[in-house]
Design an enzyme around this catalytic site. Structure first.
Site, PDB file in Angstrom:
ATOM      1  N   HIS A 163      41.773  36.392  46.024  1.00 46.81           N
ATOM      2  CA  HIS A 163      43.137  35.908  45.575  1.00 46.81           C
ATOM      3  C   HIS A 163      43.014  35.504  44.210  1.00 46.81           C
ATOM      4  CE1 HIS A 163      46.588  35.555  48.203  1.00 46.81           C
ATOM      5  NE2 HIS A 163      45.786  34.810  49.221  1.00 46.81           N
TER       6      HIS A 163
ATOM      7  N   HIS B 267      38.428  36.880  51.478  1.00 43.81           N
ATOM      8  CA  HIS B 267      39.725  36.829  51.580  1.00 43.81           C
ATOM      9  C   HIS B 267      40.076  35.902  50.583  1.00 43.81           C
ATOM     10  CE1 HIS B 267      43.634  37.120  53.836  1.00 43.81           C
ATOM     11  NE2 HIS B 267      43.877  35.947  52.626  1.00 43.81           N
ATOM     12  N   GLU B 268      39.563  34.720  50.653  1.00 42.68           N
ATOM     13  CA  GLU B 268      40.008  33.688  49.690  1.00 42.68           C
ATOM     14  C   GLU B 268      39.552  33.888  47.916  1.00 42.68           C
ATOM     15  OE1 GLU B 268      42.040  31.401  50.392  1.00 42.68           O
ATOM     16  OE2 GLU B 268      42.049  32.070  52.605  1.00 42.68           O
TER      17      GLU B 268
ATOM     18  N   CYS C  72      47.911  36.084  56.205  1.00 41.77           N
ATOM     19  CA  CYS C  72      47.780  35.395  54.691  1.00 41.77           C
ATOM     20  C   CYS C  72      49.042  34.488  54.722  1.00 41.77           C
ATOM     21  CB  CYS C  72      47.608  36.280  53.707  1.00 41.77           C
ATOM     22  SG  CYS C  72      47.729  35.663  51.845  1.00 41.77           S
TER      23      CYS C  72
END
Length: 260
Positions: free
Chosen positions: A177, A173-174, A131
């Site tokens: 966030h 993953h994005e 990351c």
């Protein structure tokens, strides 16, 4: 654990975005420990006019390319806004055997406003991830092998698409966030490694070495010994999302010599 909602006002968000797009240099990527990474980002509801939004997306695109990475969320440049950009142009530079092992294909650039995703089925794939907001480290994370995602583009059009393999991992993953979740929250803790140690010890282990060195990771037995087979680990013990989950976007980093 649910992250608190961002307490930024629309005016503060607009002012911060304006400063970013008017700056002479690309924004710094904030690192783990910054509170913006641990808050739920604000939905985009027209806080930025079309010109500022387009300029912000362009800045984020240039920032993630310079990093380099394959995705970047607005919180990673200090803005608690449900906006992310994704592009896997580096997939075109990988060896065919690497692409096959990761189920990875090039992904053209696009921006996502207010993204959500839901797992399709129960299959889980496990790989090393990195990351941009936790620079210098990598660890193993189990992700849904296929997801259905929906988001708005910069014109407000609602879009829907299914993703699989490496692209599904990037989307998850994005989007995480934006909920204040970082990959380290889901990582197999025994797998955490510095990028340097990963390159020296883990980038080319056989499945047997991967199992014995961590004590917890198991690879699919049919895969050949390689960087990809060593980290293409067996199904993780996690359940699939039953409904769309609103999770914001983070920077997902596949570094040179790394399997994430």
């Amino acid at each position: 654990m649910t992250s608190p909602r961002s307490d930024w006002s629309a005016a503060r968000l607009s002012e911060a975005a304006q400063a970013i797009v008017e700056a002479d240099t690309l924004p710094s990527i904030v690192q783990l420990g910054h509170p913006v990474l641990r808050s739920r980002a604000m939905p985009f509801e027209g806080q930025l006019d079309g010109g500022v939004l387009a300029a912000l997306i362009d800045v984020m695109h240039r920032t993630v390319r310079a990093a380099p990475g394959v995705g970047l969320a607005a919180p990673q440049i200090g803005l608690p806004l449900r906006l992310a950009v994704i592009e896997d142009w580096r997939a075109a530079q990988e060896r065919p055997d690497v692409l096959t092992a990761r189920s990875r294909e090039p992904l053209d650039f696009f921006a996502l406003l207010n993204p959500e995703y839901a797992a399709l089925g129960e299959e889980v794939e496990t790989f090393y991830e990195g990351c941009l907001s936790m620079d210098g480290f990598s660890g193993v994370v189990g992700r849904a092998a296929m997801v259905s995602a929906r988001w708005q583009d910069s014109d407000g059009v609602l879009l829907h698409r299914e993703f699989s393999g490496w692209q599904a991992r990037i989307i998850q993953h994005e989007t995480d966030h934006l909920e204040g979740t970082i990959y380290v929250d889901k990582v197999v803790t025994r797998s955490l490694t510095t990028i340097e140690e990963y390159a020296a010890r883990w980038s080319q282990p056989t499945p047997r070495r991967g199992r014995t060195r961590t004590g917890v990771l198991k690879t699919k037995p049919h895969l050949e010994p390689s960087c990809e087979s060593a980290v293409y680990l067996a199904k993780a013990a996690s359940s699939a999302h039953a409904t769309f989950v609103r999770v914001p976007v983070a920077s997902f980093v596949p570094r040179a010599g790394s399997c994430s």
